[in-house]
Motif scaffolding. Structure first.
Motif, PDB file in Angstrom:
ATOM      1  N   GLY A 286     -64.800  21.024 -68.524  1.00 56.40           N
ATOM      2  CA  GLY A 286     -63.835  20.022 -68.116  1.00 56.40           C
ATOM      3  C   GLY A 286     -64.535  18.709 -67.808  1.00 56.40           C
ATOM      4  O   GLY A 286     -65.766  18.644 -67.741  1.00 56.40           O
ATOM      5  N   GLU A 287     -63.737  17.664 -67.588  1.00 54.50           N
ATOM      6  CA  GLU A 287     -64.321  16.348 -67.311  1.00 54.50           C
ATOM      7  C   GLU A 287     -65.180  16.355 -66.056  1.00 54.50           C
ATOM      8  O   GLU A 287     -66.180  15.631 -65.970  1.00 54.50           O
ATOM      9  N   LYS A 288     -64.808  17.195 -65.078  1.00 57.28           N
ATOM     10  CA  LYS A 288     -65.536  17.220 -63.808  1.00 57.28           C
ATOM     11  C   LYS A 288     -66.390  18.469 -63.628  1.00 57.28           C
ATOM     12  O   LYS A 288     -66.997  18.655 -62.578  1.00 57.28           O
TER      13      LYS A 288
ATOM     14  N   ASP B  66     -63.886  19.717 -73.537  1.00 60.76           N
ATOM     15  CA  ASP B  66     -62.448  19.844 -73.342  1.00 60.76           C
ATOM     16  C   ASP B  66     -61.654  19.054 -74.379  1.00 60.76           C
ATOM     17  O   ASP B  66     -62.010  17.931 -74.734  1.00 60.76           O
TER      18      ASP B  66
ATOM     19  N   SER C  19     -59.510  20.179 -67.911  1.00 65.50           N
ATOM     20  CA  SER C  19     -59.501  19.066 -66.954  1.00 65.50           C
ATOM     21  C   SER C  19     -58.168  18.978 -66.218  1.00 65.50           C
ATOM     22  O   SER C  19     -58.120  18.610 -65.035  1.00 65.50           O
TER      23      SER C  19
END
Length: 715
Positions: free
Chosen positions: A466-468, A493, A434
């Protein structure tokens, strides 16, 4: 007989077509024995019978035993023995028919399926690489229980049969013909039954198995033959060296194979049954079936893959021509994926391609590759210092040094190469995806793709969300990993993700044992006895103490940058206490001339005699405790990863631990190890270790709730 189609032709030949209803493959399910018994009753009563052909209506011939039933077996008794014997009895009845019996093998014939073939007088297989034959039971913690050990030993002789019994090899048609596992090959499936009937007509008297003929002799000699006796002794020693006494199945297979030559055929079959049921309820068998059959199939079939259309990369770029980048480029090229291998220096890029050339030359020397395939592989790698044209690369793998500032720069500089549909992967082993994604114009297309060294041998990739990161990117990453022939393990993550966290606890526990006063040689021995491929001190040298220190410093700097305390690796105190002073003394690991070991000019190693200075205690540590400390430390960290949501599934926890960091395969993986020990028993042992050796073994009981729920559902 609803699962067996019975058809007699004008020549008196009966074709039995197996077609188990309601399932995609023929198996030894609950209906198999009654059905086969009815078939045998009808064949034995058949007037004018001249021969029998066994065929299959499925895409495969026969898949063997029903593993769901075996997995559900909690205990065995005489009724289990009777059940197995009843199944085997039908095969023996086939052998005693007064007419030839032929197996028409249209697809994979494995386990009980190939044992049926062995009970036939002749075996014909279609010329298709998917039509493999073999006895893979050993890979499931079992032995062939339908006569496979006894019959294959009698058919091929002990020396030839043992590799197929002890390794569970699945053999393709041409190789099977060469060794004698099948007798004939036809070009297509439509020719199988006609060829079988032709053989029966040409061999009407060939209805007796060799081992039922008077004066039968084992190919290559019986158990008293000097060459065979020598092989038996050597096999026992080699088997222990390989299994370390942790896998009961290979030992029992060797026992049955050898002793089958010293007794009557039917007595040998009964002994085989006894040994088989002795394995059915073992934790090793349940571990192997759960992880290596059902678990592996779940990943291969995409059960943990996001839904969506299949995706295939047509072009790739690997950034950084070090050992990792060069290995990834080789993995790409081996599967025909055209790859730009980019480095800041052209000579380094060329050297990176040279790594693939060396691997090709080794493969050629072993007969696994020819010059044409080598040329094609090397042509797929383009060493360069320049970016590709904007929008021209489907997948980019960043494999530069584990330095967040360097990675930020490289990612921003090379992103324009990415095609509109492409994805960008970082080969980081510990840095949060992230945070790295902040360097990307589109973080949704950025993902972690953590390969392991050496890449050509470690066939697993840790995919980090990742967060996105979008599900679309995950789907493509999953397909890419399978495209190049590797196994994907998906994690979320975090600092160190899954594998690096657990691997760090293994190395640290080696240091903890050293600090507590256990002799270095005993530490390495404990790891060997536990089933680890390499001891923690040797692993530390191979990875390098300096690299481990750099990772710690990187995370400390990252904490300062983010204004947080990640607590990353806070239990790994012995690593700091032992390795930091060693580094100051110039002992940074093997590549630096020495670490925990000294190395001579030929690469031989001996434990450094200065390690005793790091022993702060003089504890009397039983070997059993040392073994459990090594295993429990990793299992508990794996459980934490599952509890924290870093890991998504037990399957990925088990297979990832085995394939990426060498958790002992006989356990079925760390989570399966906990279940195999028994959850309550594991907790009690962990608490005992915590009281005696430290809080790193202490975890709340609630962390096991998910495992309890899964176990209850399975029951």
């Amino acid at each position: 007989m609803e699962d067996f189609n019975y058809e007699k032709d004008a020549d008196g030949i009966v074709t039995i077509t197996m077609d188990m209803q309601g399932q995609s493959a023929n198996t030894m399910n609950a209906r198999f024995e009654p059905g086969m018994r009815a078939v045998c009753d009808k064949l034995e009563a058949e007037e004018g019978l001249t021969g029998v052909v066994f065929a299959s209506a499925k895409s495969t011939f026969f898949a063997g035993g029903d593993l769901h039933d075996i997995l559900a077996t909690e205990s065995v008794d005489e009724s289990t023995f009777d059940f197995i014997e009843a199944n085997k009895a039908t095969y023996r009845r086939l052998e005693r028919l007064p007419v030839p019996v032929v197996a028409a093998i249209n697809g994979a014939a494995l386990g009980g399926g190939y044992e049926l073939c062995l009970a036939c007088n002749h075996r014909i297989v279609v010329d298709d690489p998917r039509a493999v034959v073999g006895l893979p039971e050993v890979t499931l913690g079992l032995l062939p229980g339908a006569g496979g050990v006894v019959r294959l030993t009698a058919k091929l002789g002990l020396l030839t049969a043992l590799p197929y019994l002890l390794e569970g090899k699945q053999v393709r048609p041409q190789d099977a013909l060469a060794v004698g596992m099948v007798d004939e090959i036809v070009e297509d499936r439509d020719a199988l039954v006609p060829a079988a009937k032709d053989w029966i007509k040409a061999n009407p008297e060939n209805a007796t198995q060799p081992w039922d003929e008077k004066g039968f002799r084992y190919p290559g000699g019986d158990a008293l033959h000097p060459k065979v006796k020598q092989a038996i002794l050597a096999s026992s020693a080699m088997l222990y060296q390989k299994t370390r006494g942790l896998l009961p199945a290979p030992e029992k297979i060797l026992d049955v194979a050898v002793n089958s030559m010293r007794m009557g055929f039917d007595a040998a079959l009964r002994m085989e049954t006894r040994r088989f049921i002795g394995l059915m309820a073992t934790k090793e068998s349940k571990a192997a079936i759960s992880t290596f059959f059902f678990g592996m199939n779940a990943i291969k079939s995409g059960k943990v893959r996001p839904e969506g259309d299949p995706w295939k990369a047509g072009s790739a770029a690997v950034l950084g021509a070090g050992m990792m980048g060069s290995g990834i480029a080789y993995a790409h090229a081996k599967r025909g994926l055209a790859t730009r291998l980019k480095d800041t220096d052209q000579a380094n890029a060329e050297k990176g391609k040279g790594y693939s050339e060396k691997l090709c030359d080794k493969a050629i020397a072993k007969g696994r590759m020819d010059d044409g395939k080598k040329t094609a592989l090397l042509d797929a790698i383009t060493p360069t210092t320049e970016n590709a044209e904007p929008g021209s690369v489907d997948i980019i793998i960043e494999a530069v040094f584990e330095d967040i500032d360097l990675k930020d720069k490289v990612i921003a500089d090379t992103w324009p190469m990415l095609s509109e549909d492409g994805i960008y992967g970082s080969n980081t082993s510990t840095l949060p995806i992230s945070i790295l994604a902040e360097s990307c114009p589109d973080p949704s297309r950025f993902i972690g793709l953590h390969f392991f060294s050496p890449v050509d041998k470690m066939k697993v990739v840790e995919i980090i969300m990742g967060e996105k990161t979008s599900q679309d990117t995950l789907r493509k990453a999953y397909d890419y990993v399978q495209q190049i022939g590797y196994m994907p393990i998906v994690v979320n993550d975090s600092r160190g993700f899954f594998t690096s966290r657990v691997f760090g606890t293994f190395m640290d526990e080696g240091c903890q044992l050293l600090v507590d006063g256990l002799a270095p040689s005993a530490i390495e021995r404990a790891a060997w006895l536990a089933g680890m491929p390499v001891g923690p001190l040797q692993v530390f040298d191979e990875v390098s103490l300096i690299l481990s220190q750099k990772v710690r410093k990187t995370h400390k700097a990252l904490d300062e940058r983010l204004g947080v305390d990640s607590n990353f690796g806070h239990h790994n105190t012995a690593t700091v206490d032992v390795t930091d002073p060693m580094i100051e003394m110039g002992r940074g690991g093997r590549q630096y001339g020495g670490g925990f070991y000294d190395y001579d000019g030929e690469g031989n190693r001996t434990l450094w005699d200065g390690l005793g200075q790091y022993a702060k205690g003089n504890m009397d540590i039983p070997m059993e405790d040392a073994i459990d400390r090594i295993l429990y430390r990793q299992a508990l960290e794996t459980l934490r990863c599952l509890d924290e949501g870093v890991l998504n599934t037990e399957v990925e926890a088990n297979l990832g631990g085995i394939m990426a960091i060498g958790f002992p395969a006989h356990t079925g993986g760390a989570i399966q190890f906990i279940k195999g020990e028994g959850i309550d028993q594991f907790i009690a042992r962990a608490k005992g270790l915590a009281e005696k050796y430290g809080e790193r073994f202490a975890v709340p009981d609630s962390m096991f709730d998910r495992l309890r729920d899964d176990t209850a559902k399975a029951a």
